[in-house]
Design a protein around this motif. Sequence first.
Motif, PDB file in Angstrom:
ATOM      1  N   ARG A 295       4.441   6.988   2.511  1.00  0.00           N
ATOM      2  CA  ARG A 295       4.550   6.722   3.949  1.00  0.00           C
ATOM      3  C   ARG A 295       4.462   8.014   4.739  1.00  0.00           C
ATOM      4  O   ARG A 295       3.844   8.055   5.809  1.00  0.00           O
ATOM      5  N   LEU A 296       5.063   9.066   4.208  1.00  0.00           N
ATOM      6  CA  LEU A 296       4.971  10.360   4.884  1.00  0.00           C
ATOM      7  C   LEU A 296       3.516  10.835   4.934  1.00  0.00           C
ATOM      8  O   LEU A 296       3.036  11.317   5.963  1.00  0.00           O
TER       9      LEU A 296
ATOM     10  N   ALA B 284       1.738   8.789   7.540  1.00  0.00           N
ATOM     11  CA  ALA B 284       2.109   9.177   8.896  1.00  0.00           C
ATOM     12  C   ALA B 284       1.461  10.510   9.251  1.00  0.00           C
ATOM     13  O   ALA B 284       0.942  10.705  10.364  1.00  0.00           O
ATOM     14  N   HIS B 285       1.462  11.419   8.277  1.00  0.00           N
ATOM     15  CA  HIS B 285       0.905  12.741   8.499  1.00  0.00           C
ATOM     16  C   HIS B 285      -0.590  12.659   8.823  1.00  0.00           C
ATOM     17  O   HIS B 285      -1.079  13.324   9.731  1.00  0.00           O
ATOM     18  N   SER B 286      -1.304  11.816   8.077  1.00  0.00           N
ATOM     19  CA  SER B 286      -2.748  11.781   8.293  1.00  0.00           C
ATOM     20  C   SER B 286      -3.151  10.926   9.487  1.00  0.00           C
ATOM     21  O   SER B 286      -4.169  11.180  10.118  1.00  0.00           O
ATOM     22  N   PHE B 287      -2.381   9.902   9.772  1.00  0.00           N
ATOM     23  CA  PHE B 287      -2.846   8.962  10.791  1.00  0.00           C
ATOM     24  C   PHE B 287      -2.081   9.001  12.102  1.00  0.00           C
ATOM     25  O   PHE B 287      -2.547   8.514  13.112  1.00  0.00           O
ATOM     26  N   GLY B 288      -0.862   9.556  12.067  1.00  0.00           N
ATOM     27  CA  GLY B 288       0.008   9.461  13.234  1.00  0.00           C
ATOM     28  C   GLY B 288      -0.639   9.923  14.515  1.00  0.00           C
ATOM     29  O   GLY B 288      -0.466   9.321  15.566  1.00  0.00           O
ATOM     30  N   ASP B 289      -1.415  11.001  14.427  1.00  0.00           N
ATOM     31  CA  ASP B 289      -1.969  11.569  15.651  1.00  0.00           C
ATOM     32  C   ASP B 289      -3.455  11.279  15.807  1.00  0.00           C
ATOM     33  O   ASP B 289      -4.099  11.815  16.710  1.00  0.00           O
ATOM     34  N   ASN B 290      -3.976  10.478  14.899  1.00  0.00           N
ATOM     35  CA  ASN B 290      -5.417  10.250  14.937  1.00  0.00           C
ATOM     36  C   ASN B 290      -5.821   9.390  16.130  1.00  0.00           C
ATOM     37  O   ASN B 290      -5.348   8.285  16.323  1.00  0.00           O
ATOM     38  N   LYS B 291      -6.719   9.957  16.941  1.00  0.00           N
ATOM     39  CA  LYS B 291      -7.106   9.253  18.172  1.00  0.00           C
ATOM     40  C   LYS B 291      -7.867   7.964  17.899  1.00  0.00           C
ATOM     41  O   LYS B 291      -7.725   6.990  18.620  1.00  0.00           O
TER      42      LYS B 291
ATOM     43  N   SER C 138       0.813  -1.208   0.000  1.00  0.00           N
ATOM     44  CA  SER C 138       0.000   0.000   0.000  1.00  0.00           C
ATOM     45  C   SER C 138       0.854   1.268   0.000  1.00  0.00           C
ATOM     46  O   SER C 138       0.427   2.295  -0.509  1.00  0.00           O
ATOM     47  N   PHE C 139       2.007   1.214   0.619  1.00  0.00           N
ATOM     48  CA  PHE C 139       2.832   2.421   0.734  1.00  0.00           C
ATOM     49  C   PHE C 139       4.252   2.142   0.231  1.00  0.00           C
ATOM     50  O   PHE C 139       5.200   2.070   1.009  1.00  0.00           O
ATOM     51  N   PRO C 140       4.384   1.991  -1.084  1.00  0.00           N
ATOM     52  CA  PRO C 140       5.681   1.581  -1.624  1.00  0.00           C
ATOM     53  C   PRO C 140       6.749   2.688  -1.508  1.00  0.00           C
ATOM     54  O   PRO C 140       7.918   2.383  -1.300  1.00  0.00           O
ATOM     55  N   THR C 141       6.372   3.954  -1.608  1.00  0.00           N
ATOM     56  CA  THR C 141       7.392   5.007  -1.631  1.00  0.00           C
ATOM     57  C   THR C 141       7.418   5.779  -0.320  1.00  0.00           C
ATOM     58  O   THR C 141       6.465   5.730   0.459  1.00  0.00           O
TER      59      THR C 141
ATOM     60  N   SER D  11       9.010   3.193   8.359  1.00  0.00           N
ATOM     61  CA  SER D  11       9.699   1.933   8.045  1.00  0.00           C
ATOM     62  C   SER D  11       8.721   0.776   8.192  1.00  0.00           C
ATOM     63  O   SER D  11       7.736   0.866   8.935  1.00  0.00           O
ATOM     64  N   VAL D  12       9.026  -0.284   7.463  1.00  0.00           N
ATOM     65  CA  VAL D  12       8.154  -1.468   7.532  1.00  0.00           C
ATOM     66  C   VAL D  12       8.089  -1.968   8.975  1.00  0.00           C
ATOM     67  O   VAL D  12       7.022  -2.207   9.522  1.00  0.00           O
ATOM     68  N   GLY D  13       9.266  -2.080   9.604  1.00  0.00           N
ATOM     69  CA  GLY D  13       9.325  -2.606  10.968  1.00  0.00           C
ATOM     70  C   GLY D  13       8.501  -1.763  11.923  1.00  0.00           C
ATOM     71  O   GLY D  13       7.746  -2.292  12.751  1.00  0.00           O
ATOM     72  N   GLY D  14       8.626  -0.449  11.833  1.00  0.00           N
ATOM     73  CA  GLY D  14       7.898   0.442  12.741  1.00  0.00           C
ATOM     74  C   GLY D  14       6.403   0.300  12.570  1.00  0.00           C
ATOM     75  O   GLY D  14       5.648   0.205  13.550  1.00  0.00           O
TER      76      GLY D  14
END
Lengths: 298, 529
Positions: free
Chosen positions: B47-48, B51-58, B40-43, B72-75
């Motif tokens: 991924r940015l 992360a931007h849209s979901f990182g802080d989503n409650k 889903s997030f090859p580049t 990263s894949v691992g993260g």
Amino acid sequence: MSSAIQAEGLSKRYGDTLALDSLDLTVAEGEVYGYLGPNGAGKTTTIRLLLGLHRPSAGRAEVFGIDAWRDPVSAHRRLAYVAGEPFLWPALTSAETFEFMATLHGGADVIYRDLLIERFKLDTEKKVRALSKGNRQKVQLVAALASRADLLILDEPTSGLDPLMEMAFRESVHEAKERGQTVFLSSHILSEVEALCDRVGILREGRLVDEGTLDALRHLSAHTVEITFEDEPPELGPLAGVEVTRAGARALRCEVSGPIGPLIAALANARVVALTSREPSLEEIFLHHYDHGSSGSG
Amino acid sequence: MAAARAIARRAFADGRARTASFALLFGLVALVQVTGYEHSFPTLKDRLDFAHSFGDNKAVRLFYGVPHDLLSVGGYVSWRVGGILTIFAAMWGLLAAVRALRTEEEAGRQELVLAGAVRRGTAFVAPMVAVAAGVVVLWTAALAGLLVGGLAAGESAYLALATVSPALVFVGLGALASQLAASRRVALEIGTAALGLALALRIVADTTSSLEFLRWVTPLGWSEEMRAFTGSQPGVLVLPLLASVALLVVAAAIARGRDVGSGLIATRDSRAPRLGLLSSATAQALRGERGSLAGWLVGIGFFAVVFGLLSDTFATAHLSAAIKEELKKLGGATIVTPSGALGFYFLFFVLAIGLFCCAQIAALRREESDQRLETLLSLPVGRVRWLGGRLALAVLGSVALALAAGLLAWAGAATQGVGVSLPDMLGAGANCLPAALLFLAIGMLAFAVVPRASAGITYGLVSVAFVWELFGALLDVPAWTLDLSPFHHVGLVPAQPFKATAAAVMLALAAAAALGAIRIFRRRDVVGA
């Protein structure tokens, strides 16, 4: 008299095992019928078929003329069942269990029930899960007896009961008989069957091997004659239908399966001190069938 | 020692079906997270954006916890695997411990074991060793999934360890609950309440910045704080280990000192008769099930309120085209609106109500295997009436859960000033029913045809169908395989229109299966354990 239980060619097969083999059985209304057999003979299978819990592989079973498999609910309105293992609702107290079972059955004789609770010494406020096996068995028994059903089907009902309770049970069965109820008593406690039953059927490996009133069964089997002599017993020689064994220094035991005349004639000149003759006990009849079965000749 | 080995082997064999199915789940979920993310997030840009849209989503944190590295894949995998599988690990630990200790004791088998030349200590420790072996199996399965996905071995092993760590704590809790309660049922209730509390604490900690410290009081939070792939903190592993050992030591001490068959919580065994709900077999079944129904209502109600409260958090997020694409695969709802978010959340209520139906099938089967059904059917109670009554109870219970979910989600949303109407939300609840009832009917059919396997089949079907709906879409599998899952045919009401045709087909199938089940059940033998 019409029949309370009627089975014709009733068979049940579980996989490779033939648990019941073409059973023909009639229990008349008002009769107390003893159903005897060793463990695994097919007693409980018969009862499950009579209750319509299992489906016959062949043949049919009727209770008061109602097909046990096709219309179990109508049949069950007229019978009450006590299972060999008491499986009840652990979270209900005995009193709640009585109420629940009576409601499902469509009523119970509450006055008689109170008498039975007294007789069997039950603490009705205790939850079933806290009762011992014997006490749970008593809960089942009281519920069944108090239903006043026309037919009582009892599967080894006294397993787990102490001798006092066993007497209370016998008293209750006598009462049921006096009221004209039919009792089908599956058991391997022979003294109980001997004390209670009008007729007895003996089941072995899924087949009914003998059936009749206790008297009839006794007449068909050997009498035991024990003879004590003044000194060394005489040589009786071969007698038709009589089997002679030594029973001590001055005594003989004779199993007489035909008329007793030839034995009496042979004893005419012997110096007999004492002679006792007794009918075979049910235990002897039972063992007779069972032994013959296991040696392959029955 | 020979006795200990025999007991441990027996306990391991008893739980092997459950352990195997959980292991399969662990392996698959781990693998799917890796491949799904890469797909889903090859580049880096994708991924940015993500992360931007979901990182802080409650709302996302509510499900999966706090992400520490979404680039990263691992993260990413650490975040997602940790969020989902830790709950399953805890559940497994609880079930396994109670099964190995209290169920055995309640059935009287423990008495048999202790009547042999076996010490009390051995009878406690040996089954726990078997359960520990099960934890190792789960760890291996999760690790295998990660390795097949192509992640580094060392970090993967550590992530798998973090993932199964709650199992250790809940094995301890299950062992303790088995000492407190005299019945399997109450022991599981205690353990489930503890798991619910642990989950609620984790959710509060992950969604409320002022209460973040609460993460340190829940085993699910400890697993998060181990931070596999995102700056590991192996020292945290001490917490679950210590907790597990402490719980087991206390449990063992209680087990040594009490009568076999009893529990520490005194149960009142006598009471004046209570004659309510004894008027029919169905009424009595309700009497037996009402406690667990109340538990389901509380659990589903809690999440409904939380979902309502969080329903507008996506509206503020900025979603990229790639994210929208991924979300579209999950049912096509526009999750950025509150009603879209609620529609997506309610897919989980389809699962929850489906699991409630599974529990009903398990209860049916237990009634038969305990031979109480034989007692009941030897009274003038017809088979059709009995099964029909249990079916009606399960349907009414499902309806009550569905409507409660709708009502409470509406109430939660209303406090945030979110404009969804009560009828819409009740509709969203009712929309869960066709798929859940289809599972109920299939379970009944299994009960009629293969009674001994019925509960396992039903639980298995619901879990596989749900996992497939959630993750299958990420794998670009053929469309028809996705269509097999009833979850795929649930419209995300209130955002999407109600899929009337699909619902009608599912209900018709359910009715047919239920009728078939009744017909077959009428003709089969009643079979015990």
